[in-house]
Design a protein around this motif. Structure first.
Motif, PDB file in Angstrom:
ATOM      1  N   GLY A   1     -10.766 -64.926  76.478  1.00 13.83           N
ATOM      2  CA  GLY A   1     -10.383 -65.821  77.000  1.00 13.83           C
ATOM      3  C   GLY A   1      -8.999 -65.152  76.562  1.00 13.83           C
ATOM      4  N   ASP A   2      -9.028 -64.230  75.355  1.00 17.39           N
ATOM      5  CA  ASP A   2      -7.879 -63.411  74.571  1.00 17.39           C
ATOM      6  C   ASP A   2      -7.300 -62.538  75.786  1.00 17.39           C
ATOM      7  N   ALA A   3      -8.274 -61.676  76.823  1.00 11.76           N
ATOM      8  CA  ALA A   3      -7.940 -61.110  77.236  1.00 11.76           C
ATOM      9  C   ALA A   3      -6.963 -61.378  78.110  1.00 11.76           C
ATOM     10  N   LEU A   4      -7.408 -62.006  79.193  1.00  9.00           N
ATOM     11  CA  LEU A   4      -7.523 -62.738  79.867  1.00  9.00           C
ATOM     12  C   LEU A   4      -5.900 -63.678  80.214  1.00  9.00           C
ATOM     13  N   ALA A   5      -6.131 -64.374  78.654  1.00  5.94           N
ATOM     14  CA  ALA A   5      -4.021 -64.753  78.709  1.00  5.94           C
ATOM     15  C   ALA A   5      -3.307 -63.795  78.991  1.00  5.94           C
ATOM     16  N   PHE A   6      -3.890 -62.303  77.741  1.00  9.26           N
ATOM     17  CA  PHE A   6      -2.837 -61.202  78.103  1.00  9.26           C
ATOM     18  C   PHE A   6      -2.875 -60.347  79.395  1.00  9.26           C
ATOM     19  N   VAL A   7      -3.528 -60.909  80.152  1.00  7.91           N
ATOM     20  CA  VAL A   7      -3.556 -60.675  81.832  1.00  7.91           C
ATOM     21  C   VAL A   7      -1.925 -61.270  82.212  1.00  7.91           C
ATOM     22  N   GLY A   8      -2.047 -62.478  81.616  1.00  7.27           N
ATOM     23  CA  GLY A   8      -1.595 -63.829  82.817  1.00  7.27           C
ATOM     24  C   GLY A   8      -0.201 -63.158  82.356  1.00  7.27           C
ATOM     25  N   GLU A   9      -0.070 -62.934  80.516  1.00  8.35           N
ATOM     26  CA  GLU A   9       1.080 -62.768  80.154  1.00  8.35           C
ATOM     27  C   GLU A   9       1.774 -61.687  80.497  1.00  8.35           C
ATOM     28  N   THR A  10       1.459 -60.491  80.885  1.00  8.33           N
ATOM     29  CA  THR A  10       1.956 -59.438  81.704  1.00  8.33           C
ATOM     30  C   THR A  10       2.683 -59.873  82.727  1.00  8.33           C
ATOM     31  N   MET A  11       1.959 -59.978  83.329  1.00 11.20           N
ATOM     32  CA  MET A  11       2.068 -60.404  85.038  1.00 11.20           C
ATOM     33  C   MET A  11       2.749 -61.710  85.346  1.00 11.20           C
ATOM     34  N   THR A  12       2.238 -62.387  84.010  1.00 11.79           N
ATOM     35  CA  THR A  12       4.323 -63.395  84.451  1.00 11.79           C
ATOM     36  C   THR A  12       5.755 -62.368  83.628  1.00 11.79           C
ATOM     37  N   ALA A  13       4.925 -61.580  82.661  1.00 16.85           N
ATOM     38  CA  ALA A  13       6.562 -60.495  82.333  1.00 16.85           C
ATOM     39  C   ALA A  13       7.225 -59.782  83.572  1.00 16.85           C
ATOM     40  N   LEU A  14       6.483 -59.190  84.322  1.00 17.73           N
ATOM     41  CA  LEU A  14       6.149 -58.266  85.126  1.00 17.73           C
ATOM     42  C   LEU A  14       7.122 -59.049  86.363  1.00 17.73           C
ATOM     43  N   ALA A  15       6.760 -60.274  86.249  1.00 18.85           N
ATOM     44  CA  ALA A  15       6.552 -61.034  87.412  1.00 18.85           C
ATOM     45  C   ALA A  15       9.032 -61.384  87.318  1.00 18.85           C
ATOM     46  N   ASN A  16       8.579 -62.035  85.678  1.00 18.96           N
ATOM     47  CA  ASN A  16       9.753 -61.272  85.609  1.00 18.96           C
ATOM     48  C   ASN A  16      11.373 -60.813  85.253  1.00 18.96           C
ATOM     49  N   LEU A  17      10.639 -59.283  85.249  1.00 20.31           N
ATOM     50  CA  LEU A  17      11.049 -58.091  85.864  1.00 20.31           C
ATOM     51  C   LEU A  17      11.424 -58.009  86.901  1.00 20.31           C
TER      52      LEU A  17
ATOM     53  N   ARG B   1      12.136 -60.796  89.146  1.00 19.44           N
ATOM     54  CA  ARG B   1      13.442 -61.083  89.433  1.00 19.44           C
ATOM     55  C   ARG B   1      14.859 -60.833  88.238  1.00 19.44           C
ATOM     56  N   GLY B   2      14.564 -60.188  87.101  1.00 21.10           N
ATOM     57  CA  GLY B   2      15.550 -59.261  86.645  1.00 21.10           C
ATOM     58  C   GLY B   2      16.072 -60.652  85.978  1.00 21.10           C
ATOM     59  N   ARG B   3      14.344 -61.479  85.167  1.00 20.86           N
ATOM     60  CA  ARG B   3      14.779 -61.758  83.909  1.00 20.86           C
ATOM     61  C   ARG B   3      14.332 -61.984  82.793  1.00 20.86           C
ATOM     62  N   ALA B   4      13.536 -61.091  82.673  1.00 23.00           N
ATOM     63  CA  ALA B   4      12.749 -60.125  81.560  1.00 23.00           C
ATOM     64  C   ALA B   4      13.843 -59.401  80.877  1.00 23.00           C
ATOM     65  N   ARG B   5      13.116 -59.615  79.899  1.00 21.43           N
ATOM     66  CA  ARG B   5      13.737 -58.835  78.488  1.00 21.43           C
ATOM     67  C   ARG B   5      13.556 -57.635  78.049  1.00 21.43           C
ATOM     68  N   CYS B   6      13.370 -57.078  79.152  1.00 19.29           N
ATOM     69  CA  CYS B   6      12.447 -55.582  78.957  1.00 19.29           C
ATOM     70  C   CYS B   6      13.947 -54.728  77.963  1.00 19.29           C
ATOM     71  N   ARG B   7      13.246 -54.010  77.072  1.00 17.91           N
ATOM     72  CA  ARG B   7      14.241 -53.398  76.152  1.00 17.91           C
ATOM     73  C   ARG B   7      14.381 -51.292  76.833  1.00 17.91           C
TER      74      ARG B   7
ATOM     75  N   GLU C   1       7.349 -59.075  76.203  1.00 17.47           N
ATOM     76  CA  GLU C   1       8.546 -59.082  77.433  1.00 17.47           C
ATOM     77  C   GLU C   1       9.551 -57.497  76.669  1.00 17.47           C
ATOM     78  N   TYR C   2       9.100 -58.186  75.254  1.00 18.83           N
ATOM     79  CA  TYR C   2      10.108 -56.789  74.807  1.00 18.83           C
ATOM     80  C   TYR C   2       9.214 -55.783  74.297  1.00 18.83           C
ATOM     81  N   LEU C   3       7.564 -55.407  73.378  1.00 23.49           N
ATOM     82  CA  LEU C   3       7.362 -54.538  73.514  1.00 23.49           C
ATOM     83  C   LEU C   3       6.178 -54.158  74.404  1.00 23.49           C
ATOM     84  N   VAL C   4       5.507 -54.950  75.390  1.00 24.28           N
ATOM     85  CA  VAL C   4       4.151 -54.256  76.394  1.00 24.28           C
ATOM     86  C   VAL C   4       5.631 -53.706  77.759  1.00 24.28           C
ATOM     87  N   LEU C   5       6.467 -54.415  77.807  1.00 19.18           N
ATOM     88  CA  LEU C   5       7.016 -53.810  79.358  1.00 19.18           C
ATOM     89  C   LEU C   5       7.410 -52.781  79.168  1.00 19.18           C
TER      90      LEU C   5
END
Lengths: 267, 416
Positions: B171-187, B189-195, B296-300
């Protein structure tokens, strides 16, 4: 040593009932880990402008309670209210809005090691405000100066001492003018003098900024020096073992374990 | 903080200047939300308003200018106002002037907040702190397990709890996939806080720094493939086909696989160890407690760095593999011209691009596994080691599984 709470934060009591809503209120909180109860039925509140200490023996769940208070852990049951809002049932947006009013410092500082001190303090401002880079830099420099770190803006966390890491962490926690500051073992690992200076700084911050402070510590000198009230987590009963002003608890608490804790085991 | 019902832009303006004393009017609402004026503007006003001092025959080495504030029109304020006054002081000091704020002209709270910064100025110098102790040890309080009472009692509850515990990592792994996908989608759309400074650092670490080892491994792989091919082809006098065979093997399979293996061992483990250490030192908790998403800060930046660099690493590996093959076939009688002609025949679009397509998928997989193992790490130094090991093992296994899936898919769509 103890100062009066500032006019912005002092809670007035009438018949033991606070006339202003508590900053933090915990109702029937049970914390569990892996199906086992660590502490249960916790009920307490923290008044605005108060320095409130959570104390107890090592491993009793003080830091875990702090993590629950700042929303990093989900309670097994019970609720945590922040300014009257139920933090445990808050939506993601509401939660982030509430987090904006928290400042948290961690046991070992937890500074972001790849960023300079100035960048560490600037990051929350960059994330949560629309200030220009110049304004962010000015505010971050001021917060570092408050904690005695003027001149260290461009240092990396690895280049400074433990006491300075704690102070930089405090500067970062103060970045957004939080109403409430949560501190996990602020004096741990510090020599007595630095620890005392940190206590003084916390008092000054409360008195100058009206910030509510919630500290987790088991250092008696700090507890007696700065706490308005203290909460004792009793490992024997796995719940609150006493709550009140530390000196009063030491002299009049009916809980012998609490009295022993506050007198280092002397009768 | 004092509250006044006034909402306007924060202003600090010079009202008058006489006898080395400036009268400054503070007005408007000073808030972290609204920003505040640059202190240089007021300093400039003060400097230009005191010609008598500037032209004095013998100016003092450090001139003192007293500022009296008029706060009648001052609205709400927070720490942006003392931050402004602090910056004003600093700016003046850099210009060789010392500012003294006339006592009693600022609100009490502001004076106290300013005195906090100035009182600690001396303590904050590098020299003053030189003698401070280095960080002491810290202990993470454990959880009393043996004597704790159970939330869930009874056989069925225990079976249920055990089952839930087994399922939780998935479940945690799937949640992490979801979080990563959301972060990529935010990126996207120009809304991710990627450093982005970190992104370039990781491009250097996982890409440029890996060139020597990938070059060596690929060269030797091409060499081995050529020897194995030559064993059979020599018997039927078809040595001329060996260079082409090596080129196809490198481009379609071995080049990208070698890169992926090196990155699993080099980058996935590094990601897991870095993020695991950040979890142990509570840096991750610090992000979360400030409402900053660590994904967004560390994984992206880490995953993006891999995705961007891996196609180049694959091309580089293919090139060195082919060179390795030529080192075997040329002494065995296949001239460089013949080798070139045979290899040119194999350079079809499917052969050339299949490795590159797979490389991007492998990069996502390796980056995701490395970051996930780090984020799911426990809170001890041993757990960091375990996270790094599992990142390497899981990475290699899943890359081979993914390669097999690609082989089947390419076969189905006839991508040859």
């Amino acid at each position: 040593m103890r100062n009066n709470a500032p006019e912005t934060g002092a809670a007035n009591f009438a018949n033991g009932v606070p006339s202003v809503p508590p900053r933090v209120a915990v109702r029937g909180l049970t914390m569990s880990y892996d199906g086992r109860v660590i502490m249960g039925d916790l009920d307490f509140h923290v008044n605005p402008g108060e320095i409130f200490v959570i104390m107890g023996g090592s491993g009793c769940g003080k830091s875990t309670l702090l993590r629950h208070l700042v929303g990093l852990e989900t309670p097994a049951s019970g609720s945590i209210f922040f300014n009257g809002h139920d933090f445990t049932k808050a939506t993601e947006t509401m939660r982030n809005a509430l987090l904006r009013h928290f400042g948290v410092t961690w046991q070992n500082g937890a500074l972001w090691t790849s960023l300079t001190l100035l960048e560490n303090v600037s990051l929350p401002l960059r994330e949560h405000t629309r200030l220009s880079p110049r304004e962010i830099t000015d505010i971050a420099r001021y917060k570092l100066a408050i904690t005695g770190l003027a001149g260290f803006e461009d240092y990396m966390p690895a280049q400074i001492s433990g006491g300075m890491v704690k102070r930089a962490s405090l500067a970062r926690a103060l970045a957004l003018d939080p109403h409430t500051l949560f501190l996990d073992e602020p004096g741990a690992g510090l020599d007595p003098l630095t620890s005392r200076l940190l206590d003084d700084l916390l008092l000054q911050i409360r008195d100058s900024l009206g910030t509510t402070l919630v500290l987790v510590t088991h250092e008696l000198s700090s507890i007696f020096a700065i706490a308005d009230r203290a909460l004792f987590l009793d490992t024997a009963t796995r719940t609150v073992g006493g709550i009140g002003p530390p000196a009063e608890l030491r002299d009049h608490s009916p809980n012998p374990r609490l009295r022993r804790f506050l007198t280092r085991g002397t009768p | 903080m004092p509250q006044k019902n006034q909402s306007s832009k924060p202003v600090a303006a010079l009202a008058a200047f006489d006898c080395a004393q400036a009268r400054v009017t503070l007005s408007g609402e000073w808030s972290l939300k609204n920003g505040f004026p640059a202190p240089d503007a007021l300093l400039h006003e003060i400097a230009s308003a005191r010609p008598a001092l500037a032209t004095a025959a013998e100016p003092a080495p450090a001139e003192v200018v007293t500022i009296a504030f008029d706060c009648a029109a001052l609205g709400r304020y927070d720490s942006s106002l003392p931050a402004y006054l602090h910056a004003l002081n600093e700016g003046a000091r850099r210009g060789g002037t010392r500012l003294a704020f006339a006592p009693g002209t600022l609100p009490d709270t502001i004076e106290r907040m300013l005195s906090l910064a100035t009182a600690r100025q001396g303590a904050g110098t590098p020299e003053a702190a030189a003698g401070e102790a280095l960080p002491g040890s810290s202990a993470v309080p454990g959880v009393r397990a043996a004597t704790a009472r159970h939330l869930a009692e009874g056989l069925f509850c225990r079976i249920g709890t055990a089952a839930a515990r087994m399922v939780r990592p998935w479940g945690d792994a799937l949640a992490f996939v979801g979080e990563t996908m959301t972060a990529l989608a935010n990126l996207a759309r120009g809304r991710a806080r990627c450093r982005f400074p970190e992104f370039w650092f990781f491009v250097q670490a996982c890409g440029v720094d890996a060139f020597p080892i990938i070059g060596l491994v690929s060269f030797l792989t091409g060499l081995i493939l050529a020897y194995v091919g030559a064993l059979q082809m020599r018997q039927v006098g078809a040595m001329i086909y060996v260079p082409g065979g090596v080129a196809i093997s490198m481009m379609r399979e071995m080049g990208v696989l070698m890169v992926a293996m090196v990155l699993c061992g080099r980058t996935a483990t590094a990601y897991a160890a870095q993020l695991g250490s950040m979890k142990v030192s509570e840096e991750m908790a610090a992000y979360r407690s400030m409402g900053v998403p660590p994904v967004e800060y560390l994984v992206l930046p880490r995953i993006l760095a891999l995705v961007v660099t891996i196609p180049f690493l694959t091309l580089y590996a293919n090139f060195f593999g082919i060179i390795g093959g030529l080192f075997v076939t040329t002494p065995m009688g296949v001239s460089l011209g013949q080798s070139y002609n045979m290899m040119a025949l194999t350079m079809t679009l499917p052969n050339f691009t299949s490795g590159l397509i797979k490389s991007v998928a492998f990069a996502m997989l390796i980056g995701w596994i490395g970051c996930h193992r780090g984020m799911a790490c426990g809170k001890s130094s041993e757990a960091v080691g375990d996270a790094a090991t599992s990142a390497a093992v899981l990475g290699i296994t899943l890359v081979i599984v993914a390669d097999a899936i690609f082989a089947v898919l390419f076969n189905i769509i006839d991508f040859f």
